[in-house]
Every structure is written in C-alpha cells, then in structure tokens.
Design a protein around this motif. Structure first.
Motif, PDB file in Angstrom:
ATOM      1  N   THR A 122     -35.150  39.913  14.841  1.00  0.00           N
ATOM      2  CA  THR A 122     -34.903  41.300  14.418  1.00  0.00           C
ATOM      3  C   THR A 122     -35.643  41.562  13.112  1.00  0.00           C
ATOM      4  O   THR A 122     -35.725  40.691  12.251  1.00  0.00           O
ATOM      5  N   VAL A 123     -36.175  42.761  12.996  1.00  0.00           N
ATOM      6  CA  VAL A 123     -36.861  43.183  11.776  1.00  0.00           C
ATOM      7  C   VAL A 123     -36.245  44.494  11.322  1.00  0.00           C
ATOM      8  O   VAL A 123     -36.318  45.500  12.034  1.00  0.00           O
ATOM      9  N   ASP A 124     -35.610  44.479  10.144  1.00  0.00           N
ATOM     10  CA  ASP A 124     -35.025  45.704   9.599  1.00  0.00           C
ATOM     11  C   ASP A 124     -36.042  46.363   8.679  1.00  0.00           C
ATOM     12  O   ASP A 124     -36.986  45.717   8.209  1.00  0.00           O
ATOM     13  N   SER A 125     -35.850  47.635   8.427  1.00  0.00           N
ATOM     14  CA  SER A 125     -36.793  48.342   7.553  1.00  0.00           C
ATOM     15  C   SER A 125     -36.683  47.868   6.110  1.00  0.00           C
ATOM     16  O   SER A 125     -37.643  47.946   5.347  1.00  0.00           O
ATOM     17  N   ALA A 126     -35.491  47.369   5.722  1.00  0.00           N
ATOM     18  CA  ALA A 126     -35.262  46.997   4.323  1.00  0.00           C
ATOM     19  C   ALA A 126     -34.493  45.684   4.239  1.00  0.00           C
ATOM     20  O   ALA A 126     -33.721  45.336   5.130  1.00  0.00           O
ATOM     21  N   ILE A 127     -34.717  44.964   3.132  1.00  0.00           N
ATOM     22  CA  ILE A 127     -33.967  43.735   2.856  1.00  0.00           C
ATOM     23  C   ILE A 127     -33.426  43.791   1.442  1.00  0.00           C
ATOM     24  O   ILE A 127     -33.978  44.470   0.572  1.00  0.00           O
ATOM     25  N   ARG A 128     -32.357  43.082   1.194  1.00  0.00           N
ATOM     26  CA  ARG A 128     -31.722  43.069  -0.118  1.00  0.00           C
ATOM     27  C   ARG A 128     -32.523  42.194  -1.082  1.00  0.00           C
ATOM     28  O   ARG A 128     -32.834  41.047  -0.788  1.00  0.00           O
ATOM     29  N   ASN A 129     -32.844  42.755  -2.246  1.00  0.00           N
ATOM     30  CA  ASN A 129     -33.553  42.010  -3.281  1.00  0.00           C
ATOM     31  C   ASN A 129     -32.533  41.369  -4.219  1.00  0.00           C
ATOM     32  O   ASN A 129     -31.777  42.056  -4.903  1.00  0.00           O
ATOM     33  N   LYS A 130     -32.487  40.046  -4.214  1.00  0.00           N
ATOM     34  CA  LYS A 130     -31.472  39.326  -4.990  1.00  0.00           C
ATOM     35  C   LYS A 130     -31.656  39.513  -6.497  1.00  0.00           C
ATOM     36  O   LYS A 130     -30.684  39.595  -7.245  1.00  0.00           O
ATOM     37  N   GLU A 131     -32.909  39.565  -6.955  1.00  0.00           N
ATOM     38  CA  GLU A 131     -33.178  39.657  -8.388  1.00  0.00           C
ATOM     39  C   GLU A 131     -32.620  40.933  -8.995  1.00  0.00           C
ATOM     40  O   GLU A 131     -32.093  40.926 -10.106  1.00  0.00           O
TER      41      GLU A 131
END
Length: 782
Positions: free
Chosen positions: A211-220
């Motif tokens: 699966t490929v989502d449009s956005a991912i969470r940036n941990k920094e």
C-alpha cells in the motif's frame, strides 16, 4: 565507446512552441509552480491527489503525460543583499558558495503519433501531422487551466526558446544546459561529458510496497499531541540531496484496451501457473487488480517512473548512489537498476520522447493511485524584497515578502503582525533581524521597547534613541496639529484625555461624548484666537472656563476632571504635555523609545507609550508612499487595559491607511486575549509570527480558538525548534529558519556578557561597527 548524441537524438524539431520527436510525437511543455515544502497537511495532499486524478481522466486517449522534476546541487555565487552597510555585506559573505539544492518542475503533454515511421527525412509527413493538432492543444489547455484554477498550482507554457533550454538541461545534466549537445557514453552507466550517473526505474507493481499512502508521519517534526505529515515520495525528491531527475510518466489509453492486455497476460500466467509459484502469484495479483477496478469503477493507466542521479566524479556518485539505495529500502521500494538498456531509458525519458519507452518497462495502475508517487511540492518561494530567512531543509537563503506580495495575492488586507515568542526563544533577536533588514530596504522604523534590546542596532545605523529620564523628562505636545485636525487624531486625543482623567477606570458614553465636544469647541476657538498656543494647559483652561452642553454637569463631573488632570497642567507632570517645540521625527528613519526606566510606573508608562506612538502617527500621516514599521515589544500592555481598545483601533486604522504596519510582540497568547484590547488587536492583524512553542503545548486550544489556527497550522507550529519561526500570512503558513552571519548575531544578541563586551568597546571607540568587529575577532580567538 562514446556515442555521438546527434545520431541517436530523439528530438526532430522545436518550433511554434511545440516539441516534435523523430517519430512525429508532438508535445506541449509547461513549467509548474507547486506548494512549498512542509506547507501541506495530509488533507491537502489527499486533495491534490484527487485534483491530479481528475486532470489525468480529462486527457484524451493517446496522451502521454510526463512530469519531470529537476534537482541540481549548486552553490550561491550572486550577492543576496544590495546594501553597503556591515550587516548587508555580511549576508553576502555568510552565504557565498553555500551549497543548495534547486528545483524546477515541468509538465509535458505528448500526443502519440501511433505511426512509428521516422519523419526526420520526410518534411511533408511532418507538416501534415502538425495540421491535425488543434483538438489536442485545446484539450491540453483545458486540463492545464483546470489545474491552475486550484490554489496549489500555477502553470505557464514554455515558448520555443524555453523548450530548447529544457532539452539542453536534460541532455547536459546541468542547470544551465545551453543549446550545444555533448557526447554521451551509454554502456551500463550513464556518462554525459564529465558527469557520470546511474538510472533506477520502477517497472512493476511488485517494485512498490503493498500500500502507498499520499502522506507519511514525519517523526522529527511530530510531537505527542501533533502529527506532522510529509508526502510519501518526498525522500526521493526534495529529500534526496544530490543531482537527480525524477521522471513520472503516465500513458493515457482507453481503459478497454488496457483491460484486454491485462486479460491476455492473465491467461498467459494462468496457463503457466502450474510451472511456478511466481506465475501463480502474478495471476493472483492481476486478478485482484481487475476486481478492484470493476468494483470501484477505476481508470486504468500505464506508467513508468525513473530516477537519474549523477555527479562530476565517480567517488561522489558512489556516495549518492548509496544514499539513494538506502532511501529506496526505507520506503520499501525495490527498483530496477538500469544497466544494459540504459540508452533506451535515458534517451526516451527526455522531454517529449516518453512515447518510445519500451513496453516491458511500463506497468499498469490506476489514475487514483499514481499521484501518490508523484512530487507536488517545491522549495520555498523567494522574493526580491523582504525578510532574509532560510528554508528549514538545507538552510538555503530566501526572502519572505510580508509586505506587498501577500496584499497583491489577496492573502491579507492589512500588514499588521502579532509576534509571540516564549521566554528564551529569541523574540527580540527575530525583531532585530526584521527591523534591520527593513531599514536596509528603505523603511522608516520605530521601536517602542522595554529592556534595551535594540540599542546596538540603533547605534549602528545612527538612529535616534530616546530613554525616558524622570529627572529630565521627555516633552511632548499631542495637541499641536499641522493643519486641520482629522478624525484619527481626534480619536487619539479623546483616548488620551480619558486616560488622564479616568486612568484604567471605566467611563460612560456620555463622558466620552462630552470630551469629544470639548475638543471640537477647543479647536474651533483656536481659529478665532491665534494668540492661544495649542497644548494640554490651554485645553485644560478651556474646559474649566466653558460649557459645551446644556446641563452637562449631569453627565460630566468637572471637579473630578480638574483633580485628575491638574497634575499635567501645573503639577508634577506639567512638562510632559506642554512642549512648545514639538518633536520632529519626520526625516529620522530609525527611532527607539526605551521605556525601561518607567516600566513599573502606573501613570508614566502608559502615558509615554501613548505619546510616543502619537508622535510616530504624525510622522506616518505626513510620509507618503514610504513603508513605515512600528514595533511595540511588550510596551503595548499599558495601552491595552480598561477601555484602551479604542486607542488600539485608532493606531491600527491610521497605520493601515498610510502604508504602514504595527508589529506587536509578546511572550504568550494569554497576554493578548486577557486584555480588553485583545479582540481588536487580533481582528486587525492578518500576519502571525510565532517562535518555538514546544514547551507551550497547553496553549494549543487557545491558539486554535483565538487565532483561528487549524490543525495543519498547529502541526507546523509545534514542529518548530530553536531559531525557527512559524509564519502565517492570511491562510498560508510555513516554518522558516533564522540563520544569520556573525555580524548580525553580534548586533542582535541579548546575552548579558556578550553585550557587556560590545558596549565596553563601543564606549571606547564611539563606533558600533568597530565594537561588533572586535567582538567577532575576540570570539574567534576563544
């Protein structure tokens, strides 16, 4: 061996603003401007994907959409500041030869000629083909217009010369490609002149995660209470800090044609499934794909994605290659490293040649999914004028225009600002930085301050520095008016007289109206009696000796007025409001009113603050067509108590009408919302600057409620760290770095020990420039 590029060059001609391949494929080329990096939230990314999907669906069958993102590592050579003073010159030195990553994006719409017979030697075929392009051009223009109507994008069509420049850029792998072709070596590795490169391609759905989502969470940048999202593809685009081109190619065909090819492949894999598990898996995946398409009424497309990286030496290329391959692993992508077919991929990925990418390097997908694999963000937009800041990605310098550009674009209707900087986050440092650059760009600057935060800057530029001394008080005359008194000035005088009389106590509408009538009558009387000089004492005498309304004592306690105002008439404060030589600051471009000596005085502090602002307002009304900035650092508090909201409204209204701004600075939002003037200040402010609030998470709801920050704004704000500033202009927000030269740091620093050293040297030399330079030298020796 070296290949002569002219023999294999896929482009036939560029003319009439069209790009034509040797096979007759004709392309229209656009440059696409996209949102700034880190400016999009997850909802915006999903919305962009939907917009792009609709655009793809609108394209006629037989169209190839090629999106090319060019990323070049370069170093700054040109000066970024025009000024000749020490601070402007230090900017040019500080940023000279700083490596940065540039970005340009192009959309190329190609009409597949279908007939793959070379037209290079057949002029008649070429001219005949060009005659049938009207419908295609119209369809593309409609699709691009749809894209440009959205707030995220603007697209401009390239003319013939610009297309030639783009082709030169691609075939030279250089930012300034020129129109002279270079020899290319294409044998398992790419070599263009002195550049060496590699090519990686995505040629199958199996190369991608499940699966490929449009956005991912940036941990920094995320916190326990906020999630900061970035596009899934960012790591391969703006996040990949090496020379590279990202090719995103979409083949728009009739869905039934693609469906037929899928069925053929399915039958082949089904018949071979007995021979291997791999064939069985391919069959199963394709069956799932077809079922999903039928169930959701999705549009089939073919696609090809590749990344070209290059450097000018093999050692650096190996480093960049390792970074890229690690990035692929982190994204769970398994690309095909192009070796033996590098000529096919590189040449046919050039602008306008993508029709000829071999079929085995294309794979089938859905128009709804492909935007998640496309890049739709760019670097920060920089303007000619404005505040010199840096992007938070690689600290490249940018100018942020908070003055004219936002008004022209309709983002704001006023230029006023609120600046929030919790203790220790660098509020005065930021204000120094803004004020100094505005001064360098021709603004008239007025600072009203507690704490001597702007003394070094004022001395450096030769400004006027006023410190209130109780034993030798500053003298004002707000009643002296050049020409006719206007409504803004009268509003101020009403506020001033009510403050002298009532202080922070409430007053009635009738009392305010009677003071207004007395002012009208007083100025009318001055016209009849030229020997009376306008000042507080003569106004006081006029009030005590006259009446302006029948039975006015019912609403106006003249004895109370007398007892309260007498100190300013002939008592201990008589010098403050009766100057017969009004302060003339019209030509002074940098002025500081320092209130530290009276910050705890319940009468003088608010009074002198109001009077200082009024002097500035007189200057503002007289200066036409010149930018004027008033910075009020903490000093706004005494003029925001009780019913002083009227004064705040007067100040904002006057400044807005005369090409000016008010920037009010404080530590916490509570300082604003807990005052009577708070709503007026917020309602008249379209620009917000907030320094790091990571230690102020408890204020999240208040910021949302009172400053109308949405979730995306809050995510950006709470991602900020030291020396970063969140800026919201109208509804547009982003985060910037405050990175400055040694000279600017020395001028802005509020460190007590550092300032002691600098002011000791200033006392010795009487020259702030020398004092700053000695501090820098001293620091280097340490």
């Amino acid at each position: 061996m070296t290949t002569n590029i002219e023999k294999i060059f896929p482009i036939y001609s560029v003319e009439q603003d069209l790009l034509v391949s040797k096979f007759g494929d004709v392309s229209l080329v656009y440059e696409l401007k996209m949102p700034q990096i880190y400016s999009l939230d997850k909802e915006a990314m999903d919305q962009i994907n939907s917009i792009v999907d609709k655009m793809i669906r609108s394209l006629p069958a037989g169209t190839v959409l090629q999106k090319q993102d060019y990323f070049f590592v370069t170093s700054l050579k040109d000066p970024i500041a025009d000024g000749t003073n020490i601070l402007s010159r230090s900017d040019n030195t500080f940023y000279f030869e700083k490596p940065i990553l540039t970005h340009q994006c192009y959309l190329i719409f190609t009409k597949d000629a279908k007939n793959k017979v070379s037209i290079a030697n057949s002029k008649s075929k070429y001219e005949k083909y060009l005659q049938g392009l009207t419908s295609f051009i119209s369809d593309v223009d409609t699709s691009v217009s749809f894209l440009s109507k959205e707030e995220y994008f603007s697209a401009s069509r390239l003319d013939t010369d610009e297309i030639i420049d783009l082709v030169g850029k691609y075939f030279s792998l250089s930012l300034n490609g020129g129109n002279k072709l270079k020899d290319i070596f294409l044998d398992r590795q790419l070599q263009v002149a002195n550049n060496v490169g590699e090519v990686y391609a995505l040629t199958s759905n199996n190369d991608l995660p499940v699966t490929v989502d449009s956005a991912i969470r940036n941990k920094e940048y995320s916190t326990q209470r906020t999630d900061f999202f970035v596009p899934y593809i960012q790591s391969l685009c703006l996040g990949l800090e090496c020379n590279h081109i990202y090719n995103q190619i979409i083949y728009v065909e009739k869905s039934e044609d693609i469906f037929k090819s899928i069925k053929t492949k399915m039958n082949n894999f089904k018949s071979l499934s007995m021979l291997s598990k791999e064939n069985e898996l391919y069959y199963s995946n394709m069956e799932d794909l077809v079922e999903e398409a039928i169930a959701k009424e999705l549009k089939f497309i073919k696609q090809h994605l590749n990344i070209i990286i290059w450097e000018d030496n093999k050692e650096q290329l190996e480093k960049s290659k390792n970074i890229l391959e690690n990035t692929f692993r982190e994204m769970d992508i398994s690309p095909y490293h192009i070796k033996y077919s590098i000529q096919d991929i590189y040449l046919n990925s050039s602008p306008g040649a993508a029709v000829s990418i071999p079929e085995e390097y294309k794979f089938i997908g859905f128009s709804e999914q492909i935007p998640s694999l496309m890049n739709f963000e760019s670097y920060y937009e920089s303007f000619k004028d404005g505040v010199l800041l840096c992007d938070r990605k690689n600290e490249a310098p940018i100018r942020l225009d908070l003055w004219d550009e936002p008004v022209q674009r309709g983002h704001i209707v006023n230029r006023n600002r609120l600046i929030f900087g919790p203790s220790g986050t660098g509020k005065s440092f930021l204000i120094n930085h803004i004020a100094s650059q505005y001064y360098e760009q021709g603004h008239h600057i007025v600072m009203i301050d507690i704490g001597n935060s702007y003394k070094k800057l004022c001395n450096l530029v030769g400004g006027q520095y006023y410190t209130y001394d109780v034993d030798d008080p500053m003298e004002f005359n707000p009643f002296y008016v050049h020409g006719e008194i206007d409504i803004d000035k009268k509003e101020f005088l009403v506020s001033l007289v009510l403050f002298l009389w009532k202080g922070e106590s409430p007053f009635t509408k009738e009392e305010k109206q009677i003071i207004t009538l007395y002012l009208d009558a007083y100025y009318a009387n001055l016209k009849l009696h030229k020997n009376i000089f306008p000042k507080l004492s003569t106004f006081y005498e006029f009030v005590m000796e006259n009446r302006v309304e029948y039975n006015e004592e019912k609403y106006f306690d003249k004895l109370s007025f007398d007892l309260s105002v007498r100190d300013f008439y002939d008592g201990k404060y008589r010098h403050i409001l009766n100057s017969e030589q009004p302060v003339d600051l019209l030509q002074e471009r940098f002025i500081v009113f320092e209130m530290d000596n009276i910050k705890d005085h319940p009468v003088l502090f608010p009074l002198i603050t109001m009077l200082s602002i009024d002097v500035v307002m007189g200057k503002i009304r007289q200066l036409k067509g010149i930018k004027k900035s008033i910075f009020i650092d903490e000093c706004w508090k005494p003029i925001s108590k009780g019913e002083m909201a009227e004064f705040i409204r007067y100040m904002y209204k006057t400044v807005r009408k005369h090409y000016g701004e008010v920037a009010i600075a404080t530590q916490d939002i509570e300082d604003i919302i807990d005052t009577a003037a708070g709503p007026a200040m917020i309602n008249n402010t379209d620009t917000m600057l907030l320094l790091s609030h990571k230690k102020k998470m408890a204020s999240k709801d208040k910021l949302a409620t009172h400053l109308s920050f949405n979730e995306a704004d809050l995510e950006k704000l709470f991602s900020t760290d030291k020396r970063e500033v969140f800026v919201k202009v109208g509804n547009v927000s982003n985060v910037y770095k405050v990175s400055v030269s040694e000279e600017r740091y020395a001028c802005y620093s509020s460190n007590a020990n550092e300032n002691q050293f600098i002011f000791d040297r200033y006392a010795k030399h009487k020259n702030m420039k020398l004092a700053l330079n000695e501090f820098i030298t001293h620091n280097k020796k340490r």
